[in-house]
Every structure is written in structure tokens, then in C-alpha cells.
Scaffold this motif. Sequence first.
Motif, PDB file in Angstrom:
ATOM      1  N   LEU A 108       0.833  -1.199   0.000  1.00  0.00           N
ATOM      2  CA  LEU A 108       0.000   0.000   0.000  1.00  0.00           C
ATOM      3  C   LEU A 108       0.868   1.249   0.000  1.00  0.00           C
ATOM      4  O   LEU A 108       0.562   2.236  -0.673  1.00  0.00           O
ATOM      5  N   ARG A 109       1.921   1.235   0.784  1.00  0.00           N
ATOM      6  CA  ARG A 109       2.898   2.318   0.829  1.00  0.00           C
ATOM      7  C   ARG A 109       4.289   1.689   0.834  1.00  0.00           C
ATOM      8  O   ARG A 109       4.496   0.595   1.366  1.00  0.00           O
ATOM      9  N   PHE A 110       5.258   2.444   0.280  1.00  0.00           N
ATOM     10  CA  PHE A 110       6.594   1.870   0.103  1.00  0.00           C
ATOM     11  C   PHE A 110       7.628   2.981   0.113  1.00  0.00           C
ATOM     12  O   PHE A 110       7.355   4.117  -0.303  1.00  0.00           O
ATOM     13  N   TYR A 111       8.823   2.646   0.568  1.00  0.00           N
ATOM     14  CA  TYR A 111       9.983   3.523   0.404  1.00  0.00           C
ATOM     15  C   TYR A 111      11.240   2.670   0.549  1.00  0.00           C
ATOM     16  O   TYR A 111      11.192   1.556   1.115  1.00  0.00           O
ATOM     17  N   ALA A 112      12.360   3.177   0.027  1.00  0.00           N
ATOM     18  CA  ALA A 112      13.609   2.425   0.094  1.00  0.00           C
ATOM     19  C   ALA A 112      14.793   3.374   0.048  1.00  0.00           C
ATOM     20  O   ALA A 112      14.718   4.468  -0.518  1.00  0.00           O
ATOM     21  N   THR A 116      17.629  -1.044   1.602  1.00  0.00           N
ATOM     22  CA  THR A 116      16.622  -1.420   2.593  1.00  0.00           C
ATOM     23  C   THR A 116      15.276  -0.826   2.194  1.00  0.00           C
ATOM     24  O   THR A 116      15.208   0.341   1.808  1.00  0.00           O
ATOM     25  N   GLY A 117      14.223  -1.627   2.284  1.00  0.00           N
ATOM     26  CA  GLY A 117      12.890  -1.143   1.942  1.00  0.00           C
ATOM     27  C   GLY A 117      11.912  -1.347   3.074  1.00  0.00           C
ATOM     28  O   GLY A 117      12.127  -2.185   3.958  1.00  0.00           O
ATOM     29  N   VAL A 118      10.834  -0.563   3.063  1.00  0.00           N
ATOM     30  CA  VAL A 118       9.714  -0.779   3.972  1.00  0.00           C
ATOM     31  C   VAL A 118       8.452  -0.844   3.128  1.00  0.00           C
ATOM     32  O   VAL A 118       8.213   0.014   2.277  1.00  0.00           O
ATOM     33  N   CYS A 119       7.678  -1.887   3.336  1.00  0.00           N
ATOM     34  CA  CYS A 119       6.452  -2.143   2.583  1.00  0.00           C
ATOM     35  C   CYS A 119       5.302  -2.265   3.567  1.00  0.00           C
ATOM     36  O   CYS A 119       5.321  -3.126   4.447  1.00  0.00           O
ATOM     37  N   LEU A 120       4.315  -1.391   3.447  1.00  0.00           N
ATOM     38  CA  LEU A 120       3.138  -1.441   4.304  1.00  0.00           C
ATOM     39  C   LEU A 120       2.034  -2.170   3.543  1.00  0.00           C
ATOM     40  O   LEU A 120       1.661  -1.775   2.439  1.00  0.00           O
ATOM     41  N   GLN A 121       1.523  -3.234   4.150  1.00  0.00           N
ATOM     42  CA  GLN A 121       0.584  -4.121   3.482  1.00  0.00           C
ATOM     43  C   GLN A 121      -0.732  -4.237   4.231  1.00  0.00           C
ATOM     44  O   GLN A 121      -0.789  -4.059   5.454  1.00  0.00           O
ATOM     45  N   SER A 128     -12.563  -8.207   8.570  1.00  0.00           N
ATOM     46  CA  SER A 128     -11.933  -6.908   8.338  1.00  0.00           C
ATOM     47  C   SER A 128     -10.462  -7.104   8.023  1.00  0.00           C
ATOM     48  O   SER A 128      -9.901  -8.189   8.231  1.00  0.00           O
ATOM     49  N   ASP A 129      -9.831  -6.056   7.502  1.00  0.00           N
ATOM     50  CA  ASP A 129      -8.414  -6.099   7.178  1.00  0.00           C
ATOM     51  C   ASP A 129      -7.568  -5.701   8.379  1.00  0.00           C
ATOM     52  O   ASP A 129      -7.986  -4.906   9.221  1.00  0.00           O
ATOM     53  N   THR A 130      -6.381  -6.264   8.456  1.00  0.00           N
ATOM     54  CA  THR A 130      -5.353  -5.789   9.372  1.00  0.00           C
ATOM     55  C   THR A 130      -4.167  -5.334   8.521  1.00  0.00           C
ATOM     56  O   THR A 130      -4.134  -5.557   7.305  1.00  0.00           O
ATOM     57  N   TYR A 131      -3.173  -4.720   9.182  1.00  0.00           N
ATOM     58  CA  TYR A 131      -2.078  -4.136   8.416  1.00  0.00           C
ATOM     59  C   TYR A 131      -0.747  -4.487   9.072  1.00  0.00           C
ATOM     60  O   TYR A 131      -0.675  -4.728  10.276  1.00  0.00           O
ATOM     61  N   ARG A 132       0.294  -4.515   8.230  1.00  0.00           N
ATOM     62  CA  ARG A 132       1.620  -4.841   8.744  1.00  0.00           C
ATOM     63  C   ARG A 132       2.685  -4.100   7.950  1.00  0.00           C
ATOM     64  O   ARG A 132       2.449  -3.657   6.815  1.00  0.00           O
ATOM     65  N   ALA A 133       3.846  -3.964   8.570  1.00  0.00           N
ATOM     66  CA  ALA A 133       5.013  -3.362   7.927  1.00  0.00           C
ATOM     67  C   ALA A 133       6.054  -4.447   7.723  1.00  0.00           C
ATOM     68  O   ALA A 133       6.401  -5.175   8.665  1.00  0.00           O
ATOM     69  N   LEU A 134       6.545  -4.570   6.502  1.00  0.00           N
ATOM     70  CA  LEU A 134       7.611  -5.506   6.191  1.00  0.00           C
ATOM     71  C   LEU A 134       8.909  -4.733   5.972  1.00  0.00           C
ATOM     72  O   LEU A 134       8.929  -3.750   5.227  1.00  0.00           O
ATOM     73  N   ILE A 135       9.973  -5.142   6.624  1.00  0.00           N
ATOM     74  CA  ILE A 135      11.304  -4.609   6.352  1.00  0.00           C
ATOM     75  C   ILE A 135      11.941  -5.535   5.315  1.00  0.00           C
ATOM     76  O   ILE A 135      12.019  -6.754   5.520  1.00  0.00           O
ATOM     77  N   LEU A 136      12.389  -4.960   4.204  1.00  0.00           N
ATOM     78  CA  LEU A 136      12.868  -5.735   3.065  1.00  0.00           C
ATOM     79  C   LEU A 136      14.365  -5.568   2.877  1.00  0.00           C
ATOM     80  O   LEU A 136      14.915  -4.481   3.115  1.00  0.00           O
ATOM     81  N   ASP A 137      15.011  -6.633   2.404  1.00  0.00           N
ATOM     82  CA  ASP A 137      16.406  -6.492   2.000  1.00  0.00           C
ATOM     83  C   ASP A 137      16.460  -6.077   0.534  1.00  0.00           C
ATOM     84  O   ASP A 137      15.423  -5.812  -0.095  1.00  0.00           O
ATOM     85  N   ALA A 138      17.651  -6.020  -0.032  1.00  0.00           N
ATOM     86  CA  ALA A 138      17.808  -5.499  -1.387  1.00  0.00           C
ATOM     87  C   ALA A 138      17.115  -6.362  -2.434  1.00  0.00           C
ATOM     88  O   ALA A 138      16.789  -5.871  -3.522  1.00  0.00           O
ATOM     89  N   ARG A 139      16.856  -7.614  -2.115  1.00  0.00           N
ATOM     90  CA  ARG A 139      16.175  -8.516  -3.066  1.00  0.00           C
ATOM     91  C   ARG A 139      14.686  -8.641  -2.763  1.00  0.00           C
ATOM     92  O   ARG A 139      14.021  -9.555  -3.227  1.00  0.00           O
ATOM     93  N   LEU A 140      14.173  -7.707  -1.965  1.00  0.00           N
ATOM     94  CA  LEU A 140      12.754  -7.652  -1.586  1.00  0.00           C
ATOM     95  C   LEU A 140      12.328  -8.837  -0.734  1.00  0.00           C
ATOM     96  O   LEU A 140      11.142  -9.173  -0.677  1.00  0.00           O
ATOM     97  N   ARG A 141      13.278  -9.467  -0.063  1.00  0.00           N
ATOM     98  CA  ARG A 141      12.940 -10.526   0.885  1.00  0.00           C
ATOM     99  C   ARG A 141      12.625  -9.913   2.246  1.00  0.00           C
ATOM    100  O   ARG A 141      13.282  -8.951   2.656  1.00  0.00           O
ATOM    101  N   THR A 142      11.654 -10.476   2.945  1.00  0.00           N
ATOM    102  CA  THR A 142      11.241  -9.950   4.245  1.00  0.00           C
ATOM    103  C   THR A 142      12.266 -10.298   5.319  1.00  0.00           C
ATOM    104  O   THR A 142      12.581 -11.473   5.533  1.00  0.00           O
TER     105      THR A 142
END
Length: 355
Positions: A108-112, A116-121, A128-142
Motif C-alpha cells: 500500500l505504501r513503500f519507500y527504500a 533497505t525497503g519498507v512495505c506497508l501491506q 476486516s483487514d489488518t495491516y503490517r510493515a515488512l522490512i525488506l532487504d535489497a532482493r525484496l525478501r522480508t
Amino acid sequence: MCRVLPHPAPEGNGARTTVRTRILILVSAVCVLAAVGLASVLHASARADRRDHAQAGGPSVTPGTVTLRQSGRLVFRNMAWGPHRDELTSVPASAPDAPRTASGLKCLRFYAASGTGVCLQAVHGPVSDTYRALILDARLRTVDRYDVPGIPSRARVSPTGHFAAWTAFVGGDSYAGTNFSTRAAIVDTRSGKLIPSLEDFRIVRDGHPYRAADVNFWGVTFAADDRTFYATLATGGRTYLVRGDLRRRTVTTLHANVECPSLSPDGTRVAYKKRVAGLPKDAPWRLYVLDLRTMRETPLAETRSVDDQAVWKDTRTLVYALPGDYGADLYEVPADGSGRARRISSAAVSPAYLG
């Protein structure tokens, strides 16, 4: 399919007739609600089906490899309808309207920054929906994941990649009004240590310690020293730019009427949205740049209301999202108040420039 029967002939019993009338009314109401529900389901199904098909004349999107170490690339959330909608996609930074490479990762939201990346999902549940933040490495792995307490709205990573931040609405869903509440969190991406809310920091307003029950923070942006950050503080019906210190756990007010700050690459200026008197209540902002040394404000050439945390493409240019036919489009404007705004990419949001 429901069919409502005609009213029966009177049988000489008023009470029985009244009961039957009520039953018929109830059945009619149930039929109407069932029809409305069926229509809603069919509409949602048709809309979902359209989303899965590429739009005519839209951007070209194909699956491929996306990494956060590709210098000279622009990564953003693809908003174009089709099988890759909401996925992170990559294009050359010099050609933002070029064919897109889709990563398969939806955010939903992203920056890098610095690999290092952060992905809000959103995590879709049966009720109902819940939400989480994923911290990503350079290959987009969590690398890590964290619960987010509400609807995600802002995301940032420090220039070193050592810290990530996000903001979520925990009450309300728009910055335009006053009836909302936010939660801003910062995480050390090396240790995994989470600061779940900046509300725990000590506030210094106008040189004095400050406490209030209505404090909200949002829109974190980082300096390159792994210590300093800037953010918006809202309290008492006003907003402020604050400078934060991660070691001392303090925030200090610097300037009033600042929202969603974005620190320039050289650390000397902050781009932000400012509420301007006379504009509509649902679209009250204009883009400005604040010189941190002189506190001089410069209005930018974009005349539309921008509800976004702008990104610095370089020291001279800002990029931001405005509503478009498929959710949002990206625009750029000079950071010195000159020139004009121009669209650089359609059906895109949450940009991050790599390298």
C-alpha cells in the motif's frame, strides 16, 4: 427469487390480519435487502474482474526481477489495472513512463534507501483487514515484520538504510479534517528494536517542555546521521515541524503549519504541504519548501492541493502523487518555486529513487 404474495382477504380477525401484514412487510424488506446484497456482490465481482485485465492504452507491465541495489532506478507501487496492480514496479529514473518491471510484491505504501525497503501491506481477513510493515532487504525478501495499528499512510527509510518509519491512521482516514488520530513508529532495521509511537518522546515546544492529550505525529523523514529526524506534530488545532533526536528521545518544534515534511538530500531544506487560508476544507494544502537555516518559506509552482509526502528526486526537483484515473499519477516540480508542475508517470504512487 423472492415474490411478495398479495394481501389475503380479511377474515374478520383484526389481530390475525395485522400479524400477516407485518409478516408480509418483513418478507418484502428481506427481499429488498437480498436484492441489494446480490447487486453489490455482482458489482464488486465485475469491478474485480476489470482490475485483473490490463487497461487499454495503459502502461506496459511485465513480471521480472526488481532489486533495491539498482542505481538509477525508480521503484513505485503500480496502480494500473491488470494482474500486477499494487505490485512494486521498477523503471529507469530517467524514463519514468517506460515499460515497468513488476516484482510480485504488493504494498500500500513503500519507500527504500541504501538497499533497505519498507512495505506497508493489508492483510485481508474474513471480517476486516489488518495491516503490517515488512522490512525488506535489497532482493525484496522480508527481514522483519511488525503489526501496524491502522490504515497505513506514510513510509520512509533513512539514507543509510538503518532506520525505517511509518505512519498509520488509528482513528479517521484523512488529514484534511481534525477528527483523526495517527501513530508514527520508527524501527532500527539492524537490531529490530521498535519505537511503536513517537508520543513517548519528550516534547519541547517554543523552548519549554510540553504535554497534551491530543498529541499526534506523522510524516517522519530522516537525516543522514542516524540520529536526527523530522516529523509533523499536531496539537491544540495546530501543526508544527519538529526535529527529533533518536538518542535523547526528544522532539523540538521549529516552524508552524508544516505537514508531511521531506528532508532534502543535502539536509538543508524541508519540502512540505502547508494549509493555506481560503482553500476548500477537503483540499487545503499547497506545496512549500522551508530553508532550515533561514526559516524562509518558498511556495512551489504546483497550484493543486497535494496530500502526499513529497520525495526529492535530487536537490532540485520534487516528486509527488495526485489523484488520477486509476488511483494516482506522479508529478514533478522544481524545488525553488520556478517552472511548472508536470506529470511524469500515470497510475503510480509511493516512489523511491535508488542510488
